[in-house]
Design a protein around this motif. Structure first.
Motif, mmCIF file in Angstrom:
data_model
loop_
_atom_site.group_PDB
_atom_site.id
_atom_site.type_symbol
_atom_site.label_atom_id
_atom_site.label_comp_id
_atom_site.label_asym_id
_atom_site.label_seq_id
_atom_site.Cartn_x
_atom_site.Cartn_y
_atom_site.Cartn_z
ATOM 1 N N ASP A 22 0.809 -1.230 0.000
ATOM 2 C CA ASP A 22 0.000 0.000 0.000
ATOM 3 C C ASP A 22 0.837 1.272 0.000
ATOM 4 O OD1 ASP A 22 -2.404 -1.399 -0.027
ATOM 5 O OD2 ASP A 22 -2.534 -1.464 2.154
ATOM 6 N N LEU A 23 2.154 1.153 0.066
ATOM 7 C CA LEU A 23 3.016 2.345 0.075
ATOM 8 C C LEU A 23 3.138 2.925 -1.324
ATOM 9 C CD1 LEU A 23 5.962 1.017 2.271
ATOM 10 C CD2 LEU A 23 4.115 2.558 2.995
ATOM 11 N N ASP A 24 3.330 4.251 -1.385
ATOM 12 C CA ASP A 24 3.629 4.838 -2.687
ATOM 13 C C ASP A 24 5.074 4.501 -3.054
ATOM 14 O OD1 ASP A 24 5.398 6.712 -1.485
ATOM 15 O OD2 ASP A 24 3.892 8.289 -1.463
ATOM 16 N N ALA A 25 5.460 4.826 -4.270
ATOM 17 C CA ALA A 25 6.784 4.431 -4.772
ATOM 18 C C ALA A 25 7.920 5.010 -3.932
ATOM 19 C CB ALA A 25 6.941 4.830 -6.230
ATOM 20 N N ASN A 26 7.785 6.254 -3.470
ATOM 21 C CA ASN A 26 8.852 6.855 -2.665
ATOM 22 C C ASN A 26 9.010 6.149 -1.331
ATOM 23 O OD1 ASN A 26 9.518 8.823 -4.549
ATOM 24 N ND2 ASN A 26 8.048 10.286 -3.729
ATOM 25 N N ALA A 27 7.899 5.874 -0.669
ATOM 26 C CA ALA A 27 7.972 5.197 0.625
ATOM 27 C C ALA A 27 8.468 3.766 0.454
ATOM 28 C CB ALA A 27 6.607 5.218 1.307
ATOM 29 N N ARG A 28 8.066 3.110 -0.628
ATOM 30 C CA ARG A 28 8.501 1.729 -0.869
ATOM 31 C C ARG A 28 10.000 1.678 -1.158
ATOM 32 N NH1 ARG A 28 5.915 -3.231 -2.225
ATOM 33 N NH2 ARG A 28 7.556 -4.732 -1.865
ATOM 34 N N GLU A 29 10.482 2.653 -1.908
ATOM 35 C CA GLU A 29 11.919 2.711 -2.181
ATOM 36 C C GLU A 29 12.688 2.952 -0.884
ATOM 37 O OE1 GLU A 29 15.102 4.907 -5.146
ATOM 38 O OE2 GLU A 29 13.005 5.503 -5.194
ATOM 39 N N PHE A 30 12.184 3.861 -0.044
ATOM 40 C CA PHE A 30 12.812 4.129 1.245
ATOM 41 C C PHE A 30 12.826 2.864 2.102
ATOM 42 C CE2 PHE A 30 12.533 5.810 5.675
ATOM 43 C CZ PHE A 30 13.768 6.419 5.727
ATOM 44 N N ASN A 32 12.826 -0.284 1.116
ATOM 45 C CA ASN A 32 13.808 -1.242 0.598
ATOM 46 C C ASN A 32 15.245 -0.799 0.856
ATOM 47 O OD1 ASN A 32 12.346 -3.503 -0.589
ATOM 48 N ND2 ASN A 32 11.391 -1.923 -1.826
ATOM 49 N N GLU A 33 15.505 0.489 0.754
ATOM 50 C CA GLU A 33 16.848 0.992 1.062
ATOM 51 C C GLU A 33 17.187 0.750 2.527
ATOM 52 O OE1 GLU A 33 16.824 5.098 -0.035
ATOM 53 O OE2 GLU A 33 17.113 4.654 -2.169
ATOM 54 N N ARG A 34 16.245 1.079 3.412
ATOM 55 C CA ARG A 34 16.496 0.906 4.843
ATOM 56 C C ARG A 34 16.683 -0.570 5.188
ATOM 57 N NH1 ARG A 34 19.067 4.088 6.884
ATOM 58 N NH2 ARG A 34 18.528 3.139 8.853
ATOM 59 N N ALA A 35 15.866 -1.436 4.594
ATOM 60 C CA ALA A 35 16.002 -2.873 4.857
ATOM 61 C C ALA A 35 17.370 -3.363 4.392
ATOM 62 C CB ALA A 35 14.885 -3.648 4.170
ATOM 63 N N GLY A 36 17.804 -2.916 3.230
ATOM 64 C CA GLY A 36 19.108 -3.328 2.716
ATOM 65 C C GLY A 36 20.252 -2.848 3.591
ATOM 66 N N ILE A 37 20.167 -1.612 4.039
ATOM 67 C CA ILE A 37 21.212 -1.065 4.912
ATOM 68 C C ILE A 37 21.257 -1.835 6.226
ATOM 69 C CG2 ILE A 37 21.832 0.948 6.320
ATOM 70 C CD1 ILE A 37 20.786 2.654 3.899
ATOM 71 N N ALA A 53 12.958 -1.685 9.095
ATOM 72 C CA ALA A 53 12.707 -0.747 8.004
ATOM 73 C C ALA A 53 11.262 -0.274 8.014
ATOM 74 C CB ALA A 53 13.049 -1.386 6.661
ATOM 75 N N MET A 54 10.324 -1.147 8.366
ATOM 76 C CA MET A 54 8.930 -0.738 8.470
ATOM 77 C C MET A 54 8.792 0.358 9.528
ATOM 78 S SD MET A 54 5.494 -2.969 9.232
ATOM 79 C CE MET A 54 5.728 -3.117 10.987
ATOM 80 N N ASN A 55 9.460 0.188 10.667
ATOM 81 C CA ASN A 55 9.438 1.223 11.708
ATOM 82 C C ASN A 55 10.062 2.517 11.209
ATOM 83 O OD1 ASN A 55 8.132 -0.307 13.699
ATOM 84 N ND2 ASN A 55 10.051 -1.315 14.228
ATOM 85 N N ASP A 56 11.149 2.416 10.445
ATOM 86 C CA ASP A 56 11.773 3.608 9.871
ATOM 87 C C ASP A 56 10.793 4.353 8.971
ATOM 88 O OD1 ASP A 56 14.193 2.988 11.104
ATOM 89 O OD2 ASP A 56 15.030 2.039 9.311
ATOM 90 N N HIS A 59 8.011 6.154 10.952
ATOM 91 C CA HIS A 59 8.511 7.402 11.519
ATOM 92 C C HIS A 59 8.725 8.458 10.452
ATOM 93 C CE1 HIS A 59 9.445 4.822 15.028
ATOM 94 N NE2 HIS A 59 9.079 5.907 15.664
ATOM 95 N N TRP A 60 9.236 8.061 9.294
ATOM 96 C CA TRP A 60 9.456 8.982 8.173
ATOM 97 C C TRP A 60 8.127 9.557 7.692
ATOM 98 C CZ3 TRP A 60 8.470 8.061 2.771
ATOM 99 C CH2 TRP A 60 9.044 9.005 1.916
ATOM 100 N N LEU A 61 7.101 8.713 7.567
ATOM 101 C CA LEU A 61 5.802 9.177 7.090
ATOM 102 C C LEU A 61 5.161 10.175 8.068
ATOM 103 C CD1 LEU A 61 4.322 5.855 5.676
ATOM 104 C CD2 LEU A 61 5.052 7.869 4.361
ATOM 105 N N ILE A 62 5.360 9.977 9.348
ATOM 106 C CA ILE A 62 4.823 10.901 10.355
ATOM 107 C C ILE A 62 5.402 12.288 10.158
ATOM 108 C CG2 ILE A 62 4.870 11.447 12.833
ATOM 109 C CD1 ILE A 62 4.617 8.404 13.317
#
Length: 65
Positions: A22-30, A32-37, A53-56, A59-62
């Motif tokens: 359900d995430l938009d492309a920007n949030a989904r990319e974020f 995946n980046e956070r999960a990879g890191i 990464a889901m928690n990240d 917090h980012w969306l808030i």
């Protein structure tokens, strides 16, 4: 070029996968980046990295205007 859902790997946990779908492309990319890191640099398992990464992302969306 736009990112489509098929461009992203499916999270391992089915609940996180449904949430991420359900995430938009920007949030989904974020996500995946956070999960990879967290997986590669942080040494977490992929499942743990995706949970963190889901928690990240939450917090980012808030903080988004």
């Amino acid at each position: 070029m736009t990112m489509e859902e098929s461009d992203f790997p499916t999270p391992l946990d089915p609940d996180i996968a449904r949430w991420a779908a359900d995430l938009d492309a920007n949030a989904r990319e974020f996500f995946n980046e956070r999960a990879g890191i967290r997986e590669y640099d942080g040494g977490l398992s992929r499942a743990d990295a995706e949970l963190e990464a889901m928690n990240d992302v939450l917090h980012w969306l808030i903080r988004q205007p």
